[in-house]
Design a protein around this motif. Structure first.
Motif, PDB file in Angstrom:
ATOM      1  N   SER A  63       0.846  -1.212   0.000  1.00 44.83           N
ATOM      2  CA  SER A  63       0.000   0.000   0.000  1.00 44.83           C
ATOM      3  C   SER A  63       0.872   1.249   0.000  1.00 44.83           C
ATOM      4  O   SER A  63       1.302   1.715   1.055  1.00 44.83           O
ATOM      5  CB  SER A  63      -0.877   0.028   1.249  1.00 44.83           C
ATOM      6  OG  SER A  63      -1.673  -1.101   1.311  1.00 44.83           O
ATOM      7  N   LEU A  90      -5.742   0.583  -5.014  1.00 46.10           N
ATOM      8  CA  LEU A  90      -6.348   0.779  -3.693  1.00 46.10           C
ATOM      9  C   LEU A  90      -7.729   1.435  -3.807  1.00 46.10           C
ATOM     10  O   LEU A  90      -8.602   1.220  -2.960  1.00 46.10           O
ATOM     11  CB  LEU A  90      -5.429   1.627  -2.803  1.00 46.10           C
ATOM     12  CG  LEU A  90      -4.097   0.951  -2.432  1.00 46.10           C
ATOM     13  CD1 LEU A  90      -3.105   1.953  -1.836  1.00 46.10           C
ATOM     14  CD2 LEU A  90      -4.303  -0.198  -1.447  1.00 46.10           C
ATOM     15  N   ASN A  91      -7.930   2.214  -4.888  1.00 50.32           N
ATOM     16  CA  ASN A  91      -9.220   2.888  -5.092  1.00 50.32           C
ATOM     17  C   ASN A  91     -10.256   1.994  -5.766  1.00 50.32           C
ATOM     18  O   ASN A  91     -11.422   2.370  -5.866  1.00 50.32           O
ATOM     19  CB  ASN A  91      -9.034   4.138  -5.969  1.00 50.32           C
ATOM     20  CG  ASN A  91      -8.255   5.212  -5.242  1.00 50.32           C
ATOM     21  OD1 ASN A  91      -8.146   5.171  -4.020  1.00 50.32           O
ATOM     22  ND2 ASN A  91      -7.690   6.156  -5.984  1.00 50.32           N
ATOM     23  N   ASN A  92      -9.825   0.823  -6.257  1.00 51.21           N
ATOM     24  CA  ASN A  92     -10.729  -0.045  -7.010  1.00 51.21           C
ATOM     25  C   ASN A  92     -11.007  -1.325  -6.205  1.00 51.21           C
ATOM     26  O   ASN A  92     -10.250  -2.294  -6.249  1.00 51.21           O
ATOM     27  CB  ASN A  92     -10.062  -0.379  -8.357  1.00 51.21           C
ATOM     28  CG  ASN A  92     -10.944  -1.212  -9.255  1.00 51.21           C
ATOM     29  OD1 ASN A  92     -11.835  -1.918  -8.785  1.00 51.21           O
ATOM     30  ND2 ASN A  92     -10.694  -1.125 -10.548  1.00 51.21           N
ATOM     31  N   LYS A  93     -12.131  -1.302  -5.462  1.00 47.86           N
ATOM     32  CA  LYS A  93     -12.452  -2.373  -4.498  1.00 47.86           C
ATOM     33  C   LYS A  93     -12.463  -3.754  -5.148  1.00 47.86           C
ATOM     34  O   LYS A  93     -11.930  -4.730  -4.592  1.00 47.86           O
ATOM     35  CB  LYS A  93     -13.827  -2.107  -3.880  1.00 47.86           C
ATOM     36  CG  LYS A  93     -13.736  -1.628  -2.445  1.00 47.86           C
ATOM     37  CD  LYS A  93     -15.103  -1.537  -1.821  1.00 47.86           C
ATOM     38  CE  LYS A  93     -14.964  -1.869  -0.327  1.00 47.86           C
ATOM     39  NZ  LYS A  93     -16.239  -1.976   0.328  1.00 47.86           N
ATOM     40  N   GLU A  94     -13.074  -3.818  -6.333  1.00 50.16           N
ATOM     41  CA  GLU A  94     -13.239  -5.110  -7.021  1.00 50.16           C
ATOM     42  C   GLU A  94     -11.877  -5.702  -7.410  1.00 50.16           C
ATOM     43  O   GLU A  94     -11.602  -6.867  -7.160  1.00 50.16           O
ATOM     44  CB  GLU A  94     -14.070  -4.868  -8.277  1.00 50.16           C
ATOM     45  CG  GLU A  94     -14.904  -6.060  -8.706  1.00 50.16           C
ATOM     46  CD  GLU A  94     -15.754  -5.681  -9.902  1.00 50.16           C
ATOM     47  OE1 GLU A  94     -15.607  -6.319 -10.936  1.00 50.16           O
ATOM     48  OE2 GLU A  94     -16.521  -4.698  -9.777  1.00 50.16           O
ATOM     49  N   GLN A  95     -11.048  -4.835  -7.991  1.00 44.43           N
ATOM     50  CA  GLN A  95      -9.715  -5.286  -8.422  1.00 44.43           C
ATOM     51  C   GLN A  95      -8.852  -5.659  -7.214  1.00 44.43           C
ATOM     52  O   GLN A  95      -8.110  -6.642  -7.230  1.00 44.43           O
ATOM     53  CB  GLN A  95      -9.048  -4.171  -9.220  1.00 44.43           C
ATOM     54  CG  GLN A  95      -8.050  -4.690 -10.252  1.00 44.43           C
ATOM     55  CD  GLN A  95      -7.172  -3.572 -10.790  1.00 44.43           C
ATOM     56  OE1 GLN A  95      -7.545  -2.399 -10.715  1.00 44.43           O
ATOM     57  NE2 GLN A  95      -6.019  -3.936 -11.312  1.00 44.43           N
ATOM     58  N   LEU A  96      -8.998  -4.879  -6.155  1.00 47.06           N
ATOM     59  CA  LEU A  96      -8.231  -5.134  -4.931  1.00 47.06           C
ATOM     60  C   LEU A  96      -8.595  -6.508  -4.364  1.00 47.06           C
ATOM     61  O   LEU A  96      -7.724  -7.282  -3.945  1.00 47.06           O
ATOM     62  CB  LEU A  96      -8.524  -4.027  -3.915  1.00 47.06           C
ATOM     63  CG  LEU A  96      -7.771  -4.099  -2.589  1.00 47.06           C
ATOM     64  CD1 LEU A  96      -6.259  -4.045  -2.797  1.00 47.06           C
ATOM     65  CD2 LEU A  96      -8.195  -2.953  -1.663  1.00 47.06           C
ATOM     66  N   GLU A  97      -9.883  -6.827  -4.387  1.00 47.47           N
ATOM     67  CA  GLU A  97     -10.357  -8.120  -3.885  1.00 47.47           C
ATOM     68  C   GLU A  97      -9.704  -9.271  -4.660  1.00 47.47           C
ATOM     69  O   GLU A  97      -9.264 -10.265  -4.077  1.00 47.47           O
ATOM     70  CB  GLU A  97     -11.891  -8.151  -4.016  1.00 47.47           C
ATOM     71  CG  GLU A  97     -12.600  -9.107  -3.078  1.00 47.47           C
ATOM     72  CD  GLU A  97     -12.036  -9.108  -1.660  1.00 47.47           C
ATOM     73  OE1 GLU A  97     -11.640 -10.209  -1.225  1.00 47.47           O
ATOM     74  OE2 GLU A  97     -11.947  -8.053  -1.003  1.00 47.47           O
ATOM     75  N   ARG A 141      -3.673  -9.941   2.714  1.00 44.61           N
ATOM     76  CA  ARG A 141      -3.653  -8.487   2.928  1.00 44.61           C
ATOM     77  C   ARG A 141      -2.562  -7.869   2.060  1.00 44.61           C
ATOM     78  O   ARG A 141      -1.668  -8.573   1.598  1.00 44.61           O
ATOM     79  CB  ARG A 141      -3.412  -8.134   4.403  1.00 44.61           C
ATOM     80  CG  ARG A 141      -2.007  -8.479   4.927  1.00 44.61           C
ATOM     81  CD  ARG A 141      -1.751  -7.770   6.267  1.00 44.61           C
ATOM     82  NE  ARG A 141      -0.496  -8.167   6.889  1.00 44.61           N
ATOM     83  CZ  ARG A 141       0.679  -7.565   6.682  1.00 44.61           C
ATOM     84  NH1 ARG A 141       0.790  -6.566   5.818  1.00 44.61           N
ATOM     85  NH2 ARG A 141       1.774  -7.971   7.304  1.00 44.61           N
TER      86      ARG A 141
END
Ligand code: NAI
Length: 256
Positions: A191, A199-206, A216
């Motif tokens: 991070s 970090l701004n893209n929840k779906e991609q981060l998942e 993590r």
């Protein structure tokens, strides 16, 4: 006794992210610090104050490390600041996403010149100093898991970090005669501002987290802890290696 009593470290690209964490960690362990970036700004000012508050010395040297002569000069300037230099952390790096068939020469040059050429010539300058002054220097290059594993749409970045892998392997052999150690640290997904889009893209981060056994993102401090180990005498018998700080990502096998 502090781990880095009377030691001085130069950390490139240390205004933010992993470089800043390395500077703070080495200072906490007793090292005096030379910070670097394109431009000295309020981030550098704040870091200098934090390091001085720990009772250590700190300064900031501006240099654009995509230029070989600037990388060479940075080492000479760094030696002149406190009269001595023991540890070089080549952390500055850039990445740009583009499909292979769309990579421009300009972007290729920026990535290769910053991530590989600048590192090559800063090491050369540091080695010349160490040989002349009989310093048992230590070099740590901030590589990436992508010195080892593929990253589609980041061909130039992977090429640069793959080059760093072999540079380190080669120099470990060539520099051992001068008592100089060199190692790579290979972060996974950490991070820092370089990963702001992720970090701004929840779906991609998942999706990314699914591939990381420890589930993590890494923290810049996780990386800095390994840099501090490699820079210290605890790693006196470690050279020519890459230490992965990736939550298990690189060799992860998804059970079917
Ligand atoms: P960042 O973008 O937050 O920091 C990089 C620093 O390098 C910035 O302060 C930037 O100004 C500096 N820099 C870039 N080009 C420079 C130049 N020509 N001259 C002087 N300074 C320059 O990125 P982060 O995440 O802290 O990355 C640090 C290193 O770690 C890079 O080499 C990167 O490739 C590597 N890395 C980072 C990962 C991550 O997930 N954050 C993963 C794997 C590797």
């Amino acid at each position: 006794m502090d781990r880095f009593e009377n030691k001085i470290a130069l950390i490139t690209g240390s205004s933010q992210g992993i470089g800043a964490a390395c500077a703070l960690r080495l200072a906490k362990d007793g090292c005096d610090i030379i910070l670097n970036g394109h431009k000295f700004d309020e981030r550098g000012e704040k870091l200098i104050k934090e390091i001085q508050d720990m009772g250590r010395k700190a300064t900031f040297l501006e240099a654009d490390l995509s230029k070989a002569n600037a990388a060479t000069k940075l080492i000479t300037d760094a030696v002149a600041v406190f009269g001595h230099l023991d540890i070089l952390v080549n952390n500055a790096g850039v990445e740009k996403k583009a499909s292979f068939w769309e990579v421009t020469e300009e972007d290729y040059d920026l990535i290769m010149n910053t991530n590989l050429k600048g590192v090559f010539f800063s090491i050369q300058s540091f080695v010349n100093y160490c040989r002349k002054s009989k310093v048992a220097g230590t070099i740590i290059n901030m590589s990436s898991v992508h010195e080892e594993i593929a990253f589609p749409h980041f061909a130039a970045y992977c090429t640069s970090k793959g080059g760093l892998k072999m540079l380190t392997r080669n120099l470990a052999s060539e520099l051992a005669q001068f008592n100089i150690r060199i190692n790579n640290v290979a972060p996974g997904a950490v991070s820092t501002p370089i990963n702001q889009n992720l970090l701004n893209n929840k779906e991609q981060l998942e999706k990314v987290l699914q591939n990381i056994p420890l589930k993590r993102m890494g923290k810049a401090e996780d990386v800095a802890a390994v840099v501090a180990f490699l820079a210290s005498d605890d790693a006196a018998y470690v050279t020519g290696s890459t230490y992965y700080v990736d939550g298990g990502l690189t060799y992860h096998y998804e059970e079917q």
